[in-house]
Design a protein around this motif. Structure first.
Motif, short mmCIF file in Angstrom:
data_model
loop_
_atom_site.label_atom_id
_atom_site.label_comp_id
_atom_site.label_asym_id
_atom_site.label_seq_id
_atom_site.Cartn_x
_atom_site.Cartn_y
_atom_site.Cartn_z
N ILE A 110 -52.06 9.17 0.49
CA ILE A 110 -52.46 9.70 -0.82
C ILE A 110 -53.10 8.55 -1.61
O ILE A 110 -52.51 7.47 -1.69
CB ILE A 110 -51.24 10.25 -1.59
CG1 ILE A 110 -50.60 11.38 -0.78
CG2 ILE A 110 -51.62 10.73 -2.99
CD1 ILE A 110 -49.27 11.87 -1.33
N PRO A 111 -54.29 8.76 -2.19
CA PRO A 111 -54.92 7.68 -2.96
C PRO A 111 -53.96 7.17 -4.04
O PRO A 111 -53.38 7.97 -4.78
CB PRO A 111 -56.16 8.34 -3.57
CG PRO A 111 -56.45 9.49 -2.65
CD PRO A 111 -55.13 9.95 -2.12
N GLY A 112 -53.74 5.87 -4.07
CA GLY A 112 -52.87 5.29 -5.10
C GLY A 112 -51.42 5.15 -4.68
O GLY A 112 -50.57 4.75 -5.46
N PRO B 168 -46.71 0.66 -7.71
CA PRO B 168 -45.27 0.33 -7.72
C PRO B 168 -44.36 1.50 -8.08
O PRO B 168 -43.17 1.47 -7.78
CB PRO B 168 -45.16 -0.79 -8.77
CG PRO B 168 -46.52 -1.09 -9.26
CD PRO B 168 -47.51 -0.24 -8.55
N MET B 169 -44.91 2.53 -8.73
CA MET B 169 -44.04 3.67 -9.08
C MET B 169 -43.73 4.56 -7.87
O MET B 169 -42.86 5.42 -7.91
CB MET B 169 -44.68 4.53 -10.16
CG MET B 169 -45.83 5.36 -9.66
SD MET B 169 -45.96 6.94 -10.50
CE MET B 169 -46.53 6.42 -12.10
N ILE C 164 -52.48 8.87 -7.37
CA ILE C 164 -51.33 8.40 -8.15
C ILE C 164 -51.82 7.18 -8.93
O ILE C 164 -52.47 6.30 -8.36
CB ILE C 164 -50.16 8.00 -7.22
CG1 ILE C 164 -49.72 9.19 -6.37
CG2 ILE C 164 -48.98 7.45 -8.04
CD1 ILE C 164 -48.82 8.86 -5.20
N ASP C 165 -51.57 7.18 -10.24
CA ASP C 165 -51.93 6.00 -11.04
C ASP C 165 -50.88 5.80 -12.13
O ASP C 165 -49.84 6.47 -12.12
CB ASP C 165 -53.36 6.14 -11.61
CG ASP C 165 -53.50 7.41 -12.44
OD1 ASP C 165 -52.48 7.86 -13.02
OD2 ASP C 165 -54.62 7.99 -12.51
N ASP C 166 -51.18 4.90 -13.07
CA ASP C 166 -50.20 4.55 -14.11
C ASP C 166 -49.66 5.77 -14.85
O ASP C 166 -48.56 5.75 -15.38
CB ASP C 166 -50.84 3.62 -15.16
CG ASP C 166 -51.05 2.23 -14.59
OD1 ASP C 166 -50.44 1.96 -13.52
OD2 ASP C 166 -51.81 1.44 -15.18
N GLU D 98 -46.92 13.84 -15.39
CA GLU D 98 -46.57 12.50 -15.90
C GLU D 98 -45.13 12.20 -15.52
O GLU D 98 -44.20 12.88 -15.96
CB GLU D 98 -46.77 12.46 -17.41
CG GLU D 98 -48.25 12.63 -17.73
CD GLU D 98 -48.59 12.32 -19.16
OE1 GLU D 98 -47.68 11.93 -19.91
OE2 GLU D 98 -49.77 12.47 -19.51
N VAL D 99 -44.97 11.21 -14.67
CA VAL D 99 -43.62 10.88 -14.18
C VAL D 99 -43.43 9.37 -14.12
O VAL D 99 -44.39 8.60 -14.11
CB VAL D 99 -43.38 11.45 -12.76
CG1 VAL D 99 -43.18 12.94 -12.79
CG2 VAL D 99 -44.52 11.09 -11.82
N ASP D 100 -42.16 8.97 -14.07
CA ASP D 100 -41.85 7.54 -13.91
C ASP D 100 -42.02 7.11 -12.46
O ASP D 100 -42.39 5.99 -12.17
CB ASP D 100 -40.40 7.26 -14.33
CG ASP D 100 -40.15 7.63 -15.78
OD1 ASP D 100 -41.07 7.39 -16.60
OD2 ASP D 100 -39.06 8.16 -16.10
N ASN D 101 -41.67 8.04 -11.56
CA ASN D 101 -41.75 7.70 -10.13
C ASN D 101 -42.25 8.87 -9.30
O ASN D 101 -42.02 10.03 -9.65
CB ASN D 101 -40.38 7.31 -9.57
CG ASN D 101 -39.86 6.00 -10.13
OD1 ASN D 101 -38.98 5.99 -10.98
ND2 ASN D 101 -40.43 4.90 -9.68
N VAL D 102 -42.91 8.53 -8.19
CA VAL D 102 -43.27 9.52 -7.18
C VAL D 102 -42.50 9.13 -5.91
O VAL D 102 -42.52 7.96 -5.52
CB VAL D 102 -44.79 9.49 -6.88
CG1 VAL D 102 -45.14 10.43 -5.73
CG2 VAL D 102 -45.57 9.87 -8.14
N VAL D 103 -41.78 10.09 -5.33
CA VAL D 103 -41.02 9.78 -4.11
C VAL D 103 -41.65 10.51 -2.94
O VAL D 103 -41.84 11.74 -2.99
CB VAL D 103 -39.54 10.19 -4.25
CG1 VAL D 103 -38.77 9.78 -3.00
CG2 VAL D 103 -38.90 9.55 -5.48
#
Ligand code: FAD
Ligand code: NAP
Ligand code: SF4
Length: 680
Positions: free
Chosen positions: A477-479, A483-484, A605-607, A625-630
């Motif tokens: 997945i792009p991004g 770090p998230m 996925i970006d900031d 809008e999320v803090d993390n993607v798992v």
């Protein structure tokens, strides 16, 4: 008695016969009941449990007539010829010192058959067939069929019968107005509604004589709207006792109930309190049931006086020698049922022969045999996940010299992740079992030892088994390097902190489990299961004295995080989860307000979070809008050792995830490992 289980192992005097202990092997349909050709397998299956010391075995359900069929051509006991065939089963059990009762199960409106009948013409929500409403003469015919089945069971050599009066089957359907709208002597007042079970038991007693066990399975908690009230349950219990029953067994929840009753997320002994409520109301022994899978829990229930017997069905599939091991002070060697349903109920519901995820020999006793080896070989097994553990211990038991390599500091592979999921704590029991088995069978275990091809070639093993499992699939997945972005390993092993809002990419088994992990707050201490009071509150289970059927408004705890679960497929998320437990996982996440999205495409996925495309032609865009993607995007086999070993001419075998990662689960991993061990 110098045993930690004095109550469990105490004999039970029934007047005309004595059971050696308080364990009743609960009725479980295995699929072997349905054809006489499979009776030899059924006999071997039960005989192994009799040798294992169980107090009383109850068979899977046999219909008393065609109207009572669970499914067309299912097991039925209606003729002397059929009774004769059963002699093979009763003979085998008696030869091994056991006692066995036949369950008479009339499916009623749960019959998956066009011939199904019920008190009223009301279709069950879980069955496409609408039952025929019985005439008064029809009701009489059903009673006579029950009595005939009981008499035939006696002729066939059974020690007793169990009348299935719970779980929403035929007898249960007469008891409640939800399914009984009759206005004749079989409907209306409770006295009329309970007439059917009382008639069945009293006429059965008359037919079979005094020295024959009659167990009646009473629905103590229906868990459906309009279920029996507690005073009705008590009244019925007393009437059934007066009619001549020997033991009252507990039934919990109709099959159409939307409350889990036996899944692994249900706390151990979650319903013993219901049986306890009936103590003192009747004089005959009471048997409790559901999610009792270790002798400590069974002992506690009996010592507290909640019941006189405990019923265990699946735990006896998982380990035929459960009672024997408890008796001989070897309880730590018990192969514990983890309540996954994957090889037992899920098989039965898809019309396959039942077995057990942790014990593939269950129902395959005649064919999966561990013969001692004529020539001892040196065998390396690489990877101590479920596949490698099953294989290594099986090989060593047969007499081979087995070296088991494990890169991690502990055995278990992915089971060390599974056991961290709230509601899957039982998976740790399988690792406890295998730890003991590795020691007992003399496997040479090399922990923290990542086997290399050169080392394996140089050691000149006779055989090498690759059980190296899987690695997470790269979804590209792009991004995704942001770090998230975390892997499920980061989350479940606590390697990285997780924020309050999370997108879980991939809604397979692991995606669902990770979502469950994330919506829960603080985990209970290691080794403790879910809290019963909290669990009852979440699923809306209550005292039947305050609410008929034991149902109330569910009051789930708020989720610890906001979770969005996504998949690319257009189907409903979780549609591919297991038959008997998938609905529980879906309902559980719904309760925690997890948003589930299907038919998406991952843009980047970006900031600011995860951007997806969706809609019929993926024409719409949304940023989550999320803090993390798992990432839970599936797995690929890890078999880096295969090519060099093959090149060196090593005799090589691949099992578990190392063989095929798609459709992999522990059932296949353990089955493959066990079968290879029996063969090599
Ligand atoms: P693994 O369990 O992956 O084990 C492979 C082992 O090999 C690992 O311990 C690894 O360290 C070791 N290894 C690899 N290379 C080497 C080497 N060169 N030398 C030495 N050791 C090596 N399945 C179910 O059936 N039901 C469930 O409910 C379920 N829930 C799950 C929940 C989660 C969160 C996860 C992650 C998985 C779950 N699974 C479940 C899947 C199940 O755990 C796997 O299918 C099973 O563990 C696969 O077994 P395996 O032995 O093939 O591989
Ligand atoms: P899985 O069930 O195959 O699910 C993988 C998920 O990732 C799917 O939702 C898939 O959905 C998605 N995916 C696949 N390729 C992708 C890609 N390139 N990009 C983005 N998404 C992708 O595998 P799993 O969840 O990893 O589980 C592994 C095994 O463990 C399973 O086979 C399961 O049997 C077992 N397990 C079982 C249980 C259980 O309760 N029985 C629990 C956990 C695990 P889309 O392709 O639609 O996006
Ligand atoms: Fe228990 Fe799972 Fe085995 Fe069924 S398959 S008996 S639930 S461990």
């Amino acid at each position: 008695m110098t045993t930690p289980y004095p109550h469990l192992l105490a004999p039970l005097d029934l007047g005309f016969t004595t059971l050696p202990n308080r364990v009743l092997m609960g009725s479980m349909h295995t699929g072997l009941e349905d054809r006489r050709a499979t009776f030899p397998r059924l006999a071997a299956y039960f005989a192994e449990r009799a040798r294992g010391g169980v107090g009383l075995i109850v068979t899977g359900g046999f219909a008393p007539n065609v109207e009572g069929w669970l499914s067309p051509f299912g097991g039925r006991l209606a003729t002397p010829r059929a009774a004769l065939a059963h002699r093979m089963i009763t003979g085998a059990v008696h030869a091994d010192g056991g006692k066995i009762a036949l369950q008479i199960l009339h499916a009623g409106r749960y019959g998956y058959s066009p011939f199904s009948v019920a008190p009223s013409r009301i279709k069950a929500p879980i069955n496409p067939f609408t039952p025929r409403a019985l005439s008064a003469a029809g009701v009489e015919r059903q009673i006579r069929a029950f009595v005939r089945a009981g008499a035939l069971a006696r002729e066939a050599g059974y020690d007793g019968v169990e009348v299935m009066g719970s779980e929403g089957y035929f007898v249960n359907e007469f008891l409640v107005t939800r399914t009984n709208k009759r206005t004749d002597r079989w409907g209306g007042s409770y006295e009329n509604r309970m007439r059917l079970p009382v008639e069945i038991v009293s006429r059965l007693r008359e037919a079979v004589g005094r020295d024959f066990i009659i167990v009646y399975r009473i629905s103590m908690l229906d868990l459906v709207p309009g279920g029996s009230s507690w005073p009705e349950v008590v009244r019925l219990a007393k009437a059934i006792e007066a009619a001549g029953a020997t033991i009252l067994n507990t039934g919990i929840g109709w099959h159409e109930a939307r409350v889990p009753t036996i899944a692994t997320s249900v706390p151990r002994a979650a319903f013993a309190w219901v049986t306890r409520k009936l103590k003192g109301e009747v004089g005959i022994p009471l048997c409790t049931t559901n999610r009792i899978n270790v002798p400590e829990v069974a002992e506690r229930i009996l010592a507290e006086g909640s019941a006189d017997m405990v019923s265990m069905a699946r735990p006896l599939l998982a380990d035929a020698a459960f009672v024997k091991k408890a008796r001989e002070g070897r309880a730590t060697e018990i192969n514990t049922c983890i309540a996954c349903n994957q090889a037992c109920l899920d098989h039965v519901f898809s019309r396959k022969t039942a077995s057990c995820l942790v014990n593939p020999r269950a129902c395959h006793e005649t064919e999966l045999v561990f013969a001692s080896v004529a020539r001892k070989k040196r065998i390396a097994v690489v990877g101590a996940g479920p596949a490698g553990l099953a294989c290594a211990t099986g090989l060593a038991e047969r007499g081979h010299d087995v070296h088991l390599f494990e890169a991690a500091a502990e055995i278990g592979g992915q089971f060390n992740l599974a056991r961290r999921i709230p509601g899957k704590e039982e998976f740790a029991e399988t690792l406890r079992y295998f730890r003991g088995r590795v020691q007992a069978t003399g496997v040479t275990l090399k922990l923290g030892s990542r086997a290399a091809a050169a080392e394996l070639i140089e050691a000149k093993y006779d055989e090498v088994v690759l059980a190296t499992g899987v690695v997470p699939r790269d979804p590209r997945i792009p991004g995704q390097d942001h770090p998230m972005v975390l892997s499920y390993l980061d989350v479940l092993l606590g390697r990285k902190p997780v924020g309050r809002s999370v997108a879980v990419v991939g809604a397979g088994g692991i995606g669902f489990d990770v979502a469950e992990f994330l919506v829960h707050g603080e985990k209970p201490a290691e080794g403790t299961g879910p809290d019963l009071a909290l669990w009852m509150k979440e699923w809306g289970v209550t005292d039947p004295e305050t609410s008929a059927g034991g149902l109330t408004e569910p009051r789930p705890e708020p989720p610890a995080r906001k979770v969005t679960l996504l998949q690319r497929k257009k189907s409903r998320p979780g549609a591919g989860l297991a038959k008997t437990t998938g609905w529980i996982h879906r309902a559980s996440l719904k309760m925690k307000d997890v948003e589930m999205l299907s038919g998406v495409q991952y843009e980047r996925i970006d900031d600011r979070g995860l951007t997806i495309r969706f809609g019929e032609k993926l024409e719409k865009t949304r940023r989550i809008e999320v803090d993390n993607v798992v990432l839970c995007t599936g797995q690929e086999p890890l078999r880096d050792l295969e090519a060099p070993l093959r090149e060196a001419g090593v005799s090589l075998h691949l099992i578990g995830g190392a063989d095929v990662a798609g459709e992999l689960d522990a059932k296949r991993a353990i089955d493959q490992g066990t079968r290879l061990a029996a063969r090599l």
